[in-house]
Design a protein around this motif. Sequence first.
Motif, short mmCIF file in Angstrom:
data_model
loop_
_atom_site.label_atom_id
_atom_site.label_comp_id
_atom_site.label_asym_id
_atom_site.label_seq_id
_atom_site.Cartn_x
_atom_site.Cartn_y
_atom_site.Cartn_z
N ASP A 81 25.62 1.57 -3.03
CA ASP A 81 25.93 2.78 -2.58
C ASP A 81 25.87 2.71 -1.06
N ASN A 82 25.68 3.22 0.01
CA ASN A 82 25.10 3.51 1.55
C ASN A 82 23.80 3.53 2.08
N ASN A 83 23.43 3.50 0.58
CA ASN A 83 22.42 3.89 0.65
C ASN A 83 21.23 2.76 0.17
N ASN A 84 21.99 1.34 -0.43
CA ASN A 84 20.68 0.38 -0.79
C ASN A 84 21.22 -0.87 0.15
N LEU A 85 19.72 -1.29 0.22
CA LEU A 85 19.75 -2.79 0.57
C LEU A 85 20.71 -3.29 -0.04
N ALA A 86 20.95 -4.89 0.22
CA ALA A 86 20.78 -6.27 -0.67
C ALA A 86 19.82 -5.98 -1.18
N ARG A 87 19.56 -7.47 -2.43
CA ARG A 87 18.83 -7.44 -2.71
C ARG A 87 18.27 -8.68 -2.28
N PRO A 88 15.89 -8.46 -2.80
CA PRO A 88 16.16 -9.70 -1.76
C PRO A 88 16.56 -11.05 -2.67
N GLY A 89 16.94 -12.06 -1.36
CA GLY A 89 17.48 -13.59 -1.82
C GLY A 89 18.53 -13.31 -1.18
N THR A 90 19.06 -12.05 -0.52
CA THR A 90 20.69 -11.97 -0.34
C THR A 90 21.03 -13.11 0.30
N VAL A 91 22.37 -13.78 0.09
CA VAL A 91 22.39 -14.87 1.59
C VAL A 91 24.05 -14.60 2.29
N PHE A 92 24.14 -14.43 3.60
CA PHE A 92 25.22 -13.73 4.30
C PHE A 92 25.84 -15.56 5.08
N PHE A 93 26.48 -15.34 4.80
CA PHE A 93 27.88 -16.72 4.99
C PHE A 93 27.05 -16.90 6.46
N PRO A 94 26.94 -16.19 7.58
CA PRO A 94 26.13 -17.02 8.44
C PRO A 94 25.39 -18.46 8.69
N GLN A 95 24.70 -18.19 7.07
CA GLN A 95 23.50 -18.10 7.26
C GLN A 95 23.11 -19.95 6.93
N TYR A 96 24.49 -20.18 5.75
CA TYR A 96 24.63 -21.27 5.91
C TYR A 96 25.21 -22.10 7.50
N LEU A 97 25.86 -21.23 7.85
CA LEU A 97 27.05 -21.85 9.55
C LEU A 97 25.85 -22.37 9.96
N GLN A 98 24.35 -21.62 10.11
CA GLN A 98 23.66 -22.19 11.04
C GLN A 98 22.99 -23.63 10.43
N GLN A 99 23.15 -23.32 9.48
CA GLN A 99 22.51 -24.97 8.35
C GLN A 99 23.59 -25.71 9.39
N VAL A 100 24.21 -25.89 10.09
CA VAL A 100 25.62 -27.63 10.06
C VAL A 100 25.74 -26.66 11.05
N GLY A 101 24.86 -26.24 12.47
CA GLY A 101 24.92 -26.38 13.61
C GLY A 101 25.81 -25.12 14.46
N TYR A 102 25.74 -24.12 13.84
CA TYR A 102 27.03 -23.43 14.26
C TYR A 102 26.22 -21.99 15.42
N GLN A 103 26.35 -21.48 16.11
CA GLN A 103 25.83 -20.63 16.84
C GLN A 103 26.80 -19.37 16.32
N THR A 104 25.92 -18.15 16.27
CA THR A 104 26.55 -17.11 15.02
C THR A 104 25.95 -15.68 16.16
N ALA A 105 27.01 -14.65 16.24
CA ALA A 105 26.61 -13.79 17.06
C ALA A 105 27.03 -12.46 15.47
N PHE A 106 26.42 -11.06 15.46
CA PHE A 106 26.59 -9.87 15.30
C PHE A 106 26.89 -9.13 16.12
N ILE A 107 27.58 -8.52 16.11
CA ILE A 107 28.05 -7.19 17.21
C ILE A 107 28.81 -6.21 16.83
N GLY A 108 28.08 -4.92 16.71
CA GLY A 108 28.97 -3.71 16.10
C GLY A 108 27.56 -2.68 14.75
#
Length: 513
Positions: free
Chosen positions: A109-136
């Motif tokens: 729902d709109n109240n709950n956090l992601a579970r501990p250990g949840t991985v977001f796809f930009p984390q994988y991109l950082q491992q292969v040299g990507y520069q990442t940005a979230f805006i909004g």
Amino acid sequence: MRSMISLLSGVGLVLTGFAFAYSAETESNLKLEANGSGDQMNVIYILADDHRYDVMGFLDHPFVQTPVMDSMAEKGVYFKNAFVTTSLCSPSRASILTGQYMHQHGVVDNNNLARPGTVFFPQYLQQVGYQTAFIGKWHMGGHSDDPRPGFDHWVSFKGQGHYNPPEKSLWTLNVNGKSVPQEGYITDELTDYAVNWLKEERDDSKPFCMYLSHKAVHGMFYPAERHAGRYKDEKMPVPSTMANTDENYAGKPMWLKNQRNSWHGVDFAYHQDTNIEEHYQLYCEALLAVDESIGRVWSYVKEAGLEDNTLIIYMGDNGFQWGEHGLIDKRTAYEASMRVPMLAYCPSKFPAGTVVDEVVANIDIAPTILAAAGLKSPPQMDGRSFLGMVAGEEETEKWRDYLLYEYYWEWNFPHTPTTFAIRGDRYKFIQYHGIWDTDELYDLQNDPDEKENLVNKPEHKELVRDLRIRLHELLATTGGDQVPFGRKMGSGANLRNREGSNAADFPEDVFPE
């Protein structure tokens, strides 16, 4: 600007003072196997809030003007059947970032956090040299604007945010951990941050992924000053299922008619005497700045000579019902709720004017972006990359036959029951949980407006049985056969209008002959 009804941004409890928990084990498992393509494309993902699938000019909308979206469809790809697997802000956004169904990532729902250990796809991109940005807009559990894992650059705000800075308080953005005042109209300001990062702040020696997440066009709807009033004389397209008639509710669930007289119904929308048509006009006016935002970002990509190696995707996080079945808002498994706009542009990969008929979804975004970065998807992702399918490198008949949809009952908006559905190219089957009511079956080919519920038709008995089995299999194989629930904090928005429509009668099918 015309007057608007001032409402609270939400009815539920807002959580504060939490800490984000991500396991140490997660950080050691972020390296993915290469997919053999050799690609390391730049990615720009632009997300709007509650933009429904058919409010775009090129789809012959009666008055909405979206020249940039129209151009993306003409020069790129239009996904004719794009969906979300849960039509609610936080769960949908979590599915985009994780590639997982709601029951997997746990943002129910709109109240709950992601579970501990949840991985977001930009984390994988950082491992292969990507520069990442979230805006909004992040809006995924709690009332915090703290930077989240996976992003080198961060601009966000608490909760729903504001279209304009409130007059009596200093509304701020979180820019890389620092509180910065919001100075203007939020769609424009987020676009300013996005273009500035692309031009001035990123390391142009690295591939990049920028995630631009707009507040617009979430209610309440405030257009930019330059767009206010543009559509004030236009008429809202009224769906044929909006009228309170016996024909429209024949064979339908009781909860559906009862929701008509509720916070999310046309008889008592937002618990006020709401002018639905004015809301719709403002909604369409607010979309104009989103279209311009896409144009500004796209223009930079062209000017910088990045077109051939940049994948641009535009999408809505949920649909929105404007009177369908007597409802407003989203949450349900009906088409106007779960179907979303989706466009893509990448001239080196996609032929201009491509129209994709296959069912794609928000859970496919993360695998697709990883594929554009030359990576295989991790095993926990439920979605799959559509990159090869759209480029004509993968046979479409091997794509997807049915998509799972799920929504869990929320105490703060108790009008919509827990819902499970599977949506295929022709049939949609909807099953409700924890409520004494009827399920639904629709032939979308012959009944795109979902008027006739076929679930109790003798000729569809075997189809219903097969789809029930298939639905359970989809849930069971992904761990979704148990319904989680959060703590109930109150009665929620459960009022009814005495002058509104009456409660529904039990359907004839429950009475023995």
